[in-house]
Design a protein around this motif. Structure first.
Motif, PDB file in Angstrom:
ATOM      1  N   ILE A 125     -16.242   9.956 -11.525  1.00  0.00           N
ATOM      2  CA  ILE A 125     -16.578   8.537 -11.370  1.00  0.00           C
ATOM      3  C   ILE A 125     -15.316   7.701 -11.194  1.00  0.00           C
ATOM      4  CG2 ILE A 125     -17.429   6.525 -12.643  1.00  0.00           C
ATOM      5  CD1 ILE A 125     -19.630   8.082 -11.376  1.00  0.00           C
ATOM      6  N   ILE A 126     -14.287   7.997 -11.957  1.00  0.00           N
ATOM      7  CA  ILE A 126     -13.024   7.264 -11.833  1.00  0.00           C
ATOM      8  C   ILE A 126     -12.415   7.495 -10.445  1.00  0.00           C
ATOM      9  CG2 ILE A 126     -10.669   7.043 -12.715  1.00  0.00           C
ATOM     10  CD1 ILE A 126     -11.785   7.768 -15.482  1.00  0.00           C
ATOM     11  N   LEU A 127     -12.429   8.730 -10.002  1.00  0.00           N
ATOM     12  CA  LEU A 127     -11.886   9.037  -8.674  1.00  0.00           C
ATOM     13  C   LEU A 127     -12.655   8.308  -7.589  1.00  0.00           C
ATOM     14  CD1 LEU A 127     -11.271  12.885  -9.012  1.00  0.00           C
ATOM     15  CD2 LEU A 127      -9.536  11.089  -8.961  1.00  0.00           C
ATOM     16  N   LEU A 128     -13.976   8.265  -7.708  1.00  0.00           N
ATOM     17  CA  LEU A 128     -14.801   7.621  -6.692  1.00  0.00           C
ATOM     18  C   LEU A 128     -14.635   6.108  -6.697  1.00  0.00           C
ATOM     19  CD1 LEU A 128     -17.104   7.851  -4.559  1.00  0.00           C
ATOM     20  CD2 LEU A 128     -18.698   7.548  -6.466  1.00  0.00           C
ATOM     21  N   ALA A 129     -14.634   5.512  -7.875  1.00  0.00           N
ATOM     22  CA  ALA A 129     -14.642   4.057  -7.977  1.00  0.00           C
ATOM     23  C   ALA A 129     -13.278   3.420  -7.802  1.00  0.00           C
ATOM     24  CB  ALA A 129     -15.228   3.642  -9.336  1.00  0.00           C
ATOM     25  N   ALA A 130     -12.200   4.173  -8.091  1.00  0.00           N
ATOM     26  CA  ALA A 130     -10.879   3.547  -8.082  1.00  0.00           C
ATOM     27  C   ALA A 130      -9.831   4.298  -7.283  1.00  0.00           C
ATOM     28  CB  ALA A 130     -10.379   3.373  -9.518  1.00  0.00           C
ATOM     29  N   ALA A 131      -9.930   5.625  -7.205  1.00  0.00           N
ATOM     30  CA  ALA A 131      -8.814   6.394  -6.659  1.00  0.00           C
ATOM     31  C   ALA A 131      -8.960   6.767  -5.195  1.00  0.00           C
ATOM     32  CB  ALA A 131      -8.617   7.675  -7.481  1.00  0.00           C
ATOM     33  N   GLN A 132     -10.186   6.938  -4.708  1.00  0.00           N
ATOM     34  CA  GLN A 132     -10.310   7.307  -3.300  1.00  0.00           C
ATOM     35  C   GLN A 132      -9.880   6.124  -2.419  1.00  0.00           C
ATOM     36  OE1 GLN A 132     -12.775   5.984  -1.184  1.00  0.00           O
ATOM     37  NE2 GLN A 132     -14.088   4.957  -2.657  1.00  0.00           N
ATOM     38  N   PRO A 133      -9.340   6.398  -1.236  1.00  0.00           N
ATOM     39  CA  PRO A 133      -8.677   5.353  -0.435  1.00  0.00           C
ATOM     40  C   PRO A 133      -9.533   4.150  -0.107  1.00  0.00           C
ATOM     41  CG  PRO A 133      -8.163   7.524   0.425  1.00  0.00           C
ATOM     42  CD  PRO A 133      -9.208   7.721  -0.620  1.00  0.00           C
ATOM     43  N   MET A 134     -10.838   4.323   0.008  1.00  0.00           N
ATOM     44  CA  MET A 134     -11.704   3.214   0.365  1.00  0.00           C
ATOM     45  C   MET A 134     -12.463   2.670  -0.840  1.00  0.00           C
ATOM     46  SD  MET A 134     -11.357   2.480   3.591  1.00  0.00           S
ATOM     47  CE  MET A 134      -9.600   2.784   3.410  1.00  0.00           C
ATOM     48  N   ALA A 135     -11.874   2.757  -2.032  1.00  0.00           N
ATOM     49  CA  ALA A 135     -12.528   2.248  -3.236  1.00  0.00           C
ATOM     50  C   ALA A 135     -12.884   0.769  -3.092  1.00  0.00           C
ATOM     51  CB  ALA A 135     -11.629   2.462  -4.451  1.00  0.00           C
ATOM     52  N   MET A 136     -12.101   0.039  -2.305  1.00  0.00           N
ATOM     53  CA  MET A 136     -12.338  -1.387  -2.102  1.00  0.00           C
ATOM     54  C   MET A 136     -13.702  -1.652  -1.476  1.00  0.00           C
ATOM     55  SD  MET A 136     -10.625  -4.117  -2.829  1.00  0.00           S
ATOM     56  CE  MET A 136      -8.936  -3.522  -2.895  1.00  0.00           C
ATOM     57  N   VAL A 137     -14.271  -0.647  -0.809  1.00  0.00           N
ATOM     58  CA  VAL A 137     -15.565  -0.818  -0.155  1.00  0.00           C
ATOM     59  C   VAL A 137     -16.659  -1.152  -1.158  1.00  0.00           C
ATOM     60  CG1 VAL A 137     -17.381   0.475   1.063  1.00  0.00           C
ATOM     61  CG2 VAL A 137     -15.023   0.585   1.859  1.00  0.00           C
ATOM     62  N   PHE A 138     -16.533  -0.661  -2.389  1.00  0.00           N
ATOM     63  CA  PHE A 138     -17.564  -0.904  -3.391  1.00  0.00           C
ATOM     64  C   PHE A 138     -17.640  -2.372  -3.807  1.00  0.00           C
ATOM     65  CE2 PHE A 138     -16.784   3.672  -4.076  1.00  0.00           C
ATOM     66  CZ  PHE A 138     -18.083   4.114  -3.863  1.00  0.00           C
ATOM     67  N   PHE A 139     -16.657  -3.171  -3.424  1.00  0.00           N
ATOM     68  CA  PHE A 139     -16.678  -4.601  -3.722  1.00  0.00           C
ATOM     69  C   PHE A 139     -17.026  -5.430  -2.485  1.00  0.00           C
ATOM     70  CE2 PHE A 139     -13.701  -2.559  -6.629  1.00  0.00           C
ATOM     71  CZ  PHE A 139     -14.170  -2.995  -7.845  1.00  0.00           C
ATOM     72  N   THR A 182      -2.582  11.137 -14.504  1.00  0.00           N
ATOM     73  CA  THR A 182      -2.991  11.476 -13.135  1.00  0.00           C
ATOM     74  C   THR A 182      -4.001  10.480 -12.603  1.00  0.00           C
ATOM     75  OG1 THR A 182      -2.637  13.826 -13.614  1.00  0.00           O
ATOM     76  CG2 THR A 182      -3.987  13.284 -11.700  1.00  0.00           C
ATOM     77  N   LEU A 183      -5.010  10.149 -13.393  1.00  0.00           N
ATOM     78  CA  LEU A 183      -6.044   9.221 -12.938  1.00  0.00           C
ATOM     79  C   LEU A 183      -5.492   7.812 -12.758  1.00  0.00           C
ATOM     80  CD1 LEU A 183      -9.089  10.423 -15.069  1.00  0.00           C
ATOM     81  CD2 LEU A 183      -8.730  10.721 -12.614  1.00  0.00           C
ATOM     82  N   THR A 184      -4.568   7.406 -13.629  1.00  0.00           N
ATOM     83  CA  THR A 184      -3.960   6.081 -13.476  1.00  0.00           C
ATOM     84  C   THR A 184      -3.160   5.992 -12.185  1.00  0.00           C
ATOM     85  OG1 THR A 184      -3.823   5.796 -15.879  1.00  0.00           O
ATOM     86  CG2 THR A 184      -2.394   4.415 -14.517  1.00  0.00           C
ATOM     87  N   ALA A 185      -2.375   7.015 -11.903  1.00  0.00           N
ATOM     88  CA  ALA A 185      -1.588   7.031 -10.668  1.00  0.00           C
ATOM     89  C   ALA A 185      -2.502   7.056  -9.446  1.00  0.00           C
ATOM     90  CB  ALA A 185      -0.654   8.244 -10.664  1.00  0.00           C
ATOM     91  N   ALA A 186      -3.559   7.855  -9.513  1.00  0.00           N
ATOM     92  CA  ALA A 186      -4.496   7.931  -8.388  1.00  0.00           C
ATOM     93  C   ALA A 186      -5.211   6.605  -8.177  1.00  0.00           C
ATOM     94  CB  ALA A 186      -5.498   9.050  -8.634  1.00  0.00           C
ATOM     95  N   ALA A 187      -5.592   5.951  -9.273  1.00  0.00           N
ATOM     96  CA  ALA A 187      -6.285   4.663  -9.157  1.00  0.00           C
ATOM     97  C   ALA A 187      -5.366   3.591  -8.571  1.00  0.00           C
ATOM     98  CB  ALA A 187      -6.809   4.225 -10.520  1.00  0.00           C
ATOM     99  N   LEU A 188      -4.110   3.594  -8.983  1.00  0.00           N
ATOM    100  CA  LEU A 188      -3.154   2.633  -8.428  1.00  0.00           C
ATOM    101  C   LEU A 188      -2.989   2.844  -6.926  1.00  0.00           C
ATOM    102  CD1 LEU A 188      -0.412   2.602 -11.215  1.00  0.00           C
ATOM    103  CD2 LEU A 188      -2.030   0.761 -10.642  1.00  0.00           C
ATOM    104  N   PHE A 189      -2.910   4.103  -6.503  1.00  0.00           N
ATOM    105  CA  PHE A 189      -2.799   4.377  -5.074  1.00  0.00           C
ATOM    106  C   PHE A 189      -4.050   3.930  -4.324  1.00  0.00           C
ATOM    107  CE2 PHE A 189      -4.067   7.184  -1.589  1.00  0.00           C
ATOM    108  CZ  PHE A 189      -3.062   6.901  -0.684  1.00  0.00           C
ATOM    109  N   GLY A 190      -5.231   4.272  -4.861  1.00  0.00           N
ATOM    110  CA  GLY A 190      -6.471   3.905  -4.180  1.00  0.00           C
ATOM    111  C   GLY A 190      -6.630   2.403  -4.039  1.00  0.00           C
TER     112      GLY A 190
END
Length: 259
Positions: free
Chosen positions: A18-32, A236-244
């Motif tokens: 869920i964290i990867l999907l909502a924040a870390a994947q490159p198009m996370a902004m789409v959910f908003f 790892t998740l924090t770094a991935a979320a920041l990138f996404g």
């Protein structure tokens, strides 16, 4: 989605996914944003969860509703059909509920295409609109492969290069998910979404957004992270979320048509 991943892989993997999907994947902004991916994904995940629970009528209804959001719902209809077939094979007895779910799931996309054609008085109206507006048509992936060749050969621009590398990484993750023990309906659904997204000709910078509902590419990474310690997983998740979040914000502010 969280309930589905919890049933399939456990609570820790589900939370990571869920964290990867909502924040870390490159198009996370789409959910908003006012795109259909969020609703489509929610309906598809609900249909898969219902099928896993053997709630067949709920699975068929959710898959039917997903078909009213976009024709790509044929992927979840195929997944429900696979789940129903596996259930009937294991039970070795006839049951009308799985068959009803398959019929219901398979009705929505043809019905939606018929409705668009009826409104515009052309049976192929939906496909004409897609072609005229976004240059979308099925080309067996030729446009995507051409984009990869040109981008990787010239390396011109951050947006095309990053899009090419991220889609290739997604394909690798999907391949890894196919090699491991994966619930067959989820495998069918995810791979079908990937094939549909990459097998059509349209704007290359929309590929990452169209691939969001596939889900399956998140599974290998989520399972790997969930096996690490709490500290490693958090970093790892924090770094991935920041990138996404950064990547999506960059696309919105610098490359206005990327999303």
């Amino acid at each position: 989605m969280q309930h589905l991943l919890t049933r399939l892989y456990g609570r820790r993997t589900a939370l990571t996914g869920i964290i990867l999907l909502a924040a870390a994947q490159p198009m996370a902004m789409v959910f908003f944003m006012a795109y259909g991916e969020s609703l489509f994904l929610a309906l598809c995940a609900g249909a898969l969860l219902a099928a896993h629970r053997k709630a067949w009528l709920a699975a068929g209804t959710l898959a039917f509703l997903a078909g009213l959001t976009r024709p790509a719902a044929v992927c979840v209809a195929a997944a429900v059909a696979v789940a129903a077939a596996l259930h009937l094979y294991r039970e070795r007895r006839f049951s009308w509920r799985p068959l009803a779910a398959v019929v219901l799931a398979c009705m929505s996309t043809p019905g939606y295409l018929w409705w668009v054609g009826h409104r515009l008085h052309r049976p192929d109206a939906y496909f004409l609109i897609q072609e005229a507006g976004w240059g979308t048509h099925w080309d067996n992936g030729r446009a995507y492969l051409g984009f990869l060749r040109e981008t990787l050969a010239k390396g011109d621009g951050w947006v095309p290069v990053s899009t090419a590398l991220l889609t290739l990484a997604l394909l690798c993750a999907t391949a890894i998910a196919c090699r491991r023990t994966t619930w067959p309906p989820l495998l069918v659904y995810g791979c079908a979404i990937v094939v549909l997204a990459l097998g059509q000709s349209n704007y290359y910078h929309s590929k990452l957004r169209l691939l969001i509902p596939a889900l399956i590419f998140l599974v290998p990474l989520a399972r790997a992270i969930s096996r690490t310690s709490n500290r490693t997983a958090a970093i790892t998740l924090t770094a991935a979320a920041l990138f996404g979040c950064w990547y999506g914000a960059y696309m919105l502010t610098t490359w206005h048509y990327a999303i």
